[in-house]
Motif scaffolding. Structure first.
Motif, mmCIF file in Angstrom:
data_model
loop_
_atom_site.group_PDB
_atom_site.id
_atom_site.type_symbol
_atom_site.label_atom_id
_atom_site.label_comp_id
_atom_site.label_asym_id
_atom_site.label_seq_id
_atom_site.Cartn_x
_atom_site.Cartn_y
_atom_site.Cartn_z
ATOM 1 N N GLN A 36 105.634 79.020 35.848
ATOM 2 C CA GLN A 36 105.786 80.431 35.448
ATOM 3 C C GLN A 36 104.999 80.674 34.171
ATOM 4 O OE1 GLN A 36 107.521 80.315 32.613
ATOM 5 N NE2 GLN A 36 109.545 79.414 32.831
ATOM 6 N N THR A 42 105.686 81.254 30.926
ATOM 7 C CA THR A 42 105.960 80.722 29.591
ATOM 8 C C THR A 42 105.885 79.204 29.523
ATOM 9 O OG1 THR A 42 108.320 80.839 30.039
ATOM 10 C CG2 THR A 42 107.344 82.702 28.897
ATOM 11 N N THR A 43 105.917 78.547 30.661
ATOM 12 C CA THR A 43 105.707 77.095 30.660
ATOM 13 C C THR A 43 104.359 76.755 31.312
ATOM 14 O OG1 THR A 43 106.906 76.970 32.741
ATOM 15 C CG2 THR A 43 108.159 76.460 30.749
ATOM 16 N N ILE A 68 116.105 86.634 28.388
ATOM 17 C CA ILE A 68 115.728 85.840 27.218
ATOM 18 C C ILE A 68 115.423 86.761 26.028
ATOM 19 C CG2 ILE A 68 114.998 83.585 28.078
ATOM 20 C CD1 ILE A 68 112.209 84.834 28.530
ATOM 21 N N ARG A 113 103.704 80.515 22.994
ATOM 22 C CA ARG A 113 103.912 79.340 23.853
ATOM 23 C C ARG A 113 102.626 78.543 24.118
ATOM 24 N NH1 ARG A 113 108.590 78.773 27.316
ATOM 25 N NH2 ARG A 113 110.343 79.347 26.010
ATOM 26 N N SER A 166 117.058 75.143 29.246
ATOM 27 C CA SER A 166 115.723 75.325 29.801
ATOM 28 C C SER A 166 114.954 74.019 30.002
ATOM 29 C CB SER A 166 114.963 76.227 28.836
ATOM 30 O OG SER A 166 113.589 76.033 28.919
ATOM 31 N N SER A 167 113.897 74.121 30.804
ATOM 32 C CA SER A 167 112.990 72.989 31.020
ATOM 33 C C SER A 167 111.874 72.969 29.975
ATOM 34 C CB SER A 167 112.346 73.131 32.396
ATOM 35 O OG SER A 167 111.501 74.274 32.396
HETATM 36 C C1 MIC Z 1 115.306 80.073 30.725
HETATM 37 O O1 MIC Z 1 116.028 80.599 31.564
HETATM 38 O O2 MIC Z 1 115.724 79.581 29.661
HETATM 39 C C2 MIC Z 1 113.814 79.996 30.993
HETATM 40 C C3 MIC Z 1 113.150 80.880 30.007
HETATM 41 O O3 MIC Z 1 113.539 80.459 32.291
HETATM 42 C C4 MIC Z 1 113.358 78.541 30.854
HETATM 43 C C5 MIC Z 1 111.894 78.343 30.920
HETATM 44 C C6 MIC Z 1 111.179 78.589 29.625
HETATM 45 O O4 MIC Z 1 111.694 78.260 28.570
HETATM 46 O O5 MIC Z 1 110.068 79.096 29.678
HETATM 47 C C7 MIC Z 1 113.999 77.573 31.846
HETATM 48 O O6 MIC Z 1 115.073 77.842 32.335
HETATM 49 O O7 MIC Z 1 113.455 76.478 32.087
#
Ligand code: MIC
Ligand code: SF4
Length: 655
Positions: A35, A37-38, A361, A497, A537-538
């Protein structure tokens, strides 16, 4: 002995190890999801690894988190992502087309396949029998390059569903009930496999609400078997040919069993500020509500908005309450619009947002100070909505809409009498036949080279692990520190990011806004935390930024799965300590690992003696596979993967 569904899919994809819980396995990945942001880091890492083409069956790049593009940096990120998808061979979903998990579910998710995604809610399509796992970006880059994904073989837990949902209880209440029983760390190292007679009554969108929010349990994944409901859903999305019948063997053995009688569930709600603070709605009735939101990857689809349409027929949103709907996919909005429902909702006082993560977020619709916001989302970590000391409750679309009508928290069963409402139930559209204009396939790609704006930097690298690790305890933290604490995702910060130097200035600012400066100034440095460090989050930035600031080790009572993998990937040593040691260490203490850490990591040592201020000592444990040790020793996964490729080892392939 028979196999669970999880074991069957893993077995089909196994390239290394065996299916013994707790042991590391390597699996082949069929599909990937990234996505906005990652994803920028993923593609920068893909480039840094010298890879040229995506090797998985399918890769999809979504632009969903920051689609309002408040800053040119966001728009530059989106343009870069389009160029990366085109250059390397991924599908590209334009900003506004919807949240990655929902668009993926509608267009690509397939039973029996593996999916790896750089977002923690990647397990969503488990609701249609796909084994989907969230991971750090670097793991996705390697998987897209054809490398295996390594993960600890989870324990498979049988969640036996009995009965059927009745009245105003919904799929959201199933997962809230799981959170009530198991807590936000109850699923670490586990896959929840749903079975039993109650499964067949749940449609795929209901199932995906459950598998999506299984992430809040800390689970590796969640999965349902496939059946008529799956076939029906795939037919409606126009992919009937992808149906495969899948389920566990009759004599499958599970590590544990949980039973939920669906007919006994009542409307539940997670109170501020943790998804496991779950109580019956009736316990918090009467709280004045200023904002209601339907949206997010958990409950933002057509089927989640339709209950609001039905409940608001002939009713209006209370005058002191704002109700916002942020559809999870543009397709959902398009179908609702064609059916005339968008106009009806608007007339009832609802405000429509574009299809985005946004408010989930803290990007847009930030709640007013000292007010209650009811959301159909999955996370209500403190401050995540964009304001400190927020009061965010998590609930089903039915409970949210009831609050919008009443202007206060109310159990819909109580409101139903007063307003003569019937439980809306679940209804899928005849066909998910929205336009595909915003989905660009690799064949339609318009770019064949990367376009980087001025904010898009390089991926920082770390030196190989030396003999000593330690330094000042720059921060001591409590239990359940989330990645939102470590690197917040609000609009002011998210735009960096792709620029680690700048982003790192915000590291742990939610806990202590002097942290980044102090960490940067100190030679070395360590973090100390309680249980479940790094949940949520990941985002690999939560490891990358501390690494950039010089943090060398994290001492915690326990770690969340994805974050621990990210620490290895960026060369930070994750060490486990017991409760007593945690209690004894103070912020500011000088911590040195007495043993030669570099040698210990390389030779397989799992215990290290650690000295505090040269006055007392404790033992810290390193729970790491051989591969994770090699990664740590190399200074992180990027360097390790490059080394592997140079020496002809088992790194990603390219043609
Ligand atoms: C979230 O729900 O915290 C996010 C934003 O979707 C994150 C991904 C991120 O930090 O870009 C997630 O769930 O991994
Ligand atoms: Fe987007 Fe929120 Fe889902 Fe994360 S949890 S993917 S921010 S909607």
């Amino acid at each position: 002995m028979g196999q669970t569904l999880t074991e069957k899919i893993l077995d089909d994809h196994l390239v290394e190890g065996d299916l013994t819980p707790g042991e590391e396995i390597g699996i082949e990945i069929d599909q990937t999801l990234t996505q906005d942001t990652t994803g920028t880091m993923v593609w920068l890492q893909f480039e840094a690894l010298g890879l040229e083409d995506v090797q998985t069956e399918l890769a999809a790049q979504y632009c969903d988190h920051q689609t309002y593009q408040f800053d040119f940096k966001n728009t530059d990120d989106h343009r870069f992502l389009r160029s990366a998808a085109g250059t390397f061979g991924a599908h590209f979903s334009r900003p506004g087309n919807g949240i990655c998990h929902n668009v993926h579910k509608e267009n690509f998710a397939a039973p029996g396949k593996t999916l790896l995604g750089s977002d923690s809610h990647t397990p969503t399509p488990g609701g249609l029998g796909q084994l989907a796992i969230g991971a750090g970006g670097l793991d996705i880059a390697v998987a897209m390059g054809g490398g295996a994904y390594y993960v600890e073989m989870p324990e498979v837990v049988n969640v036996r569903l009995e009965g059927e949902l009745e009245g105003w209880a919904s799929a959201k209440d199933v997962i809230l009930e799981m959170l009530r029983r198991l807590s936000v760390k109850g699923g670490v190292g586990k896959v929840f496999e749903y079975t039993g007679p109650g499964v067949e009554s749940l449609t795929v969108p209901e199932r995906t609400t459950i598998t999506n929010m299984g992430t809040e349990l800390g689970a590796t994944s969640s999965i349902f078997p496939t059946d008529d409901q799956t076939e029906d859903y795939l037919e409606r999305v126009g992919r009937a040919d992808e149906f495969v019948e899948l389920g566990p063997d009759e004599d499958a053995e599970y590590a544990d069993e949980i039973t939920i009688d669906l007919s006994e569930l009542e409307p539940l709600i997670a109170t501020p500020s943790m998804p496991d603070n779950v109580v019956p709605v009736r316990e918090v009735e009467g709280e004045r509500v200023e904002q209601v939101m339907i949206g997010s990857c958990t409950n933002g689809s057509y089927e989640d908005i339709l209950p609001a349409v039905k409940m608001l027929k002939g009713n209006e949103v209370a005058k002191h309450t704002e109700m916002i709907i942020a559809p999870a996919s543009k397709q959902s909005a398009e179908i609702l619009a064609r059916q005339g429902h968008v106009a009806e909702l608007m007339a009832a006082g609802v405000n429509f947002s574009e299809a985005t993560c946004g408010a989930c977020i803290g990007i847009g619709h930030v709640p007013a100070s000292d007010s209650v916001s009811l959301r159909t989302f999955n996370r209500n970590f403190e401050g995540r909505s964009g304001i400190e000391d927020d009061n965010v409750f998590l609930c089903s679309p039915e409970v949210a809409t009831a609050a919008a009508i009443a202007g206060e928290i109310v159990d819909p069963r109580d409101l139903a009498e007063e307003y003569d409402l019937e439980a809306p139930g679940i209804e899928l559209p005849e066909k998910y036949d929205g336009s595909k204009a915003d989905l660009i396939s690799p064949d339609e790609a318009i770019d064949d080279e990367l376009i980087k704006g001025p904010n898009i930097g390089d991926v920082p690298l770390k030196d190989p692990l030396g003999d000593t690790v330690g330094g000042e305890t720059i921060l001591k933290m409590d239990d359940n520190i989330t990645t939102d604490h470590i690197i917040p995702a609000t609009a002011d910060i998210l735009k960096y990011r792709s620029n680690i130097e700048k982003l790192s200035e915000f590291t742990l600012s939610r806990v202590d806004d002097t942290f980044a400066e102090r960490a940067k100034a100190a030679p070395g440095g360590v973090l100390v935390a309680g249980e479940n460090y790094g949940q949520g989050s990941s985002r690999e930035h939560a490891a990358l930024c501390p690494m950039y600031l010089g943090i060398e080790a994290v001492f915690a009572q326990s770690f969340a799965r994805i974050h621990k993998a990210n620490l290895f990937n960026f060369g930070i040593v994750p060490l486990a300590i017991d409760e007593e040691t945690y209690a004894k260490i103070d912020q500011g203490d000088d911590i040195e690992i007495v043993d030669n850490i570099g040698e210990g990591v390389r030779s397989g040592a799992d215990e290290f003696t650690v000295s505090v201020n040269g006055e007392w000592e404790f033992t810290a444990e390193l729970d790491a596979s051989e591969r994770e040790r090699d990664i740590l020793a190399a200074g992180g996964k990027l360097s390790w993967t490059k080394q592997q490729a140079e020496s002809g080892g088992a790194a990603p392939a390219d043609d």
